[in-house]
Design a protein around this motif. Structure first.
Motif, short mmCIF file in Angstrom:
data_model
loop_
_atom_site.label_atom_id
_atom_site.label_comp_id
_atom_site.label_asym_id
_atom_site.label_seq_id
_atom_site.Cartn_x
_atom_site.Cartn_y
_atom_site.Cartn_z
N TYR A 111 151.47 31.15 12.73
CA TYR A 111 151.93 32.44 12.25
C TYR A 111 153.44 32.43 12.04
CZ TYR A 111 147.27 34.00 13.49
OH TYR A 111 145.91 34.14 13.56
N LYS B 238 154.75 37.86 13.83
CA LYS B 238 153.78 37.06 14.59
C LYS B 238 152.33 37.26 14.13
CE LYS B 238 156.85 35.46 17.49
NZ LYS B 238 157.45 34.20 17.30
N THR B 239 152.08 38.22 13.24
CA THR B 239 150.71 38.45 12.76
C THR B 239 150.48 37.90 11.35
OG1 THR B 239 151.28 40.64 11.89
CG2 THR B 239 150.45 40.54 14.16
N GLU B 240 151.54 37.45 10.67
CA GLU B 240 151.41 36.92 9.30
C GLU B 240 151.03 35.44 9.34
OE1 GLU B 240 153.86 36.21 5.17
OE2 GLU B 240 154.86 37.17 6.85
#
Length: 82
Positions: A4, A9-11
């Motif tokens: 990520y 942190k979510t991509e």
């Protein structure tokens, strides 16, 4: 293995098959290629008590593993894809 973005942190920026090392196609944070993702927490009564495992397999590696099963995996056609 999922990688990520450092900033977000979510991509999702990269997915690598843990078996063969192939880079799977990711565009704009979305996986554009079929793979299987396993995220499993082991319970009690085994050698992996309390352990968690997470990995990704490309479609080809998954197919090879499933072909080696003594009892075939259950499969069915889904009528609706979301």
């Amino acid at each position: 293995m999922r990688i990520y973005s450092e900033e977000n942190k979510t991509e999702l920026v990269r997915v690598v098959c843990n078996c063969c090392g192939k880079d799977l196609l990711v565009e704009n944070g979305f996986l554009k290629e079929e793979c299987i993702h396993v995220d499993h927490d082991f319970g009690f009564f085994g050698q992996k008590d309390g352990m968690s495992h997470k990995f990704d397999l490309c479609e080809e590696c998954y197919r090879k593993i499933v072909e080696g099963f003594s009892i075939p995996a259950e499969e069915w056609e889904r009528k609706e894809l979301l």
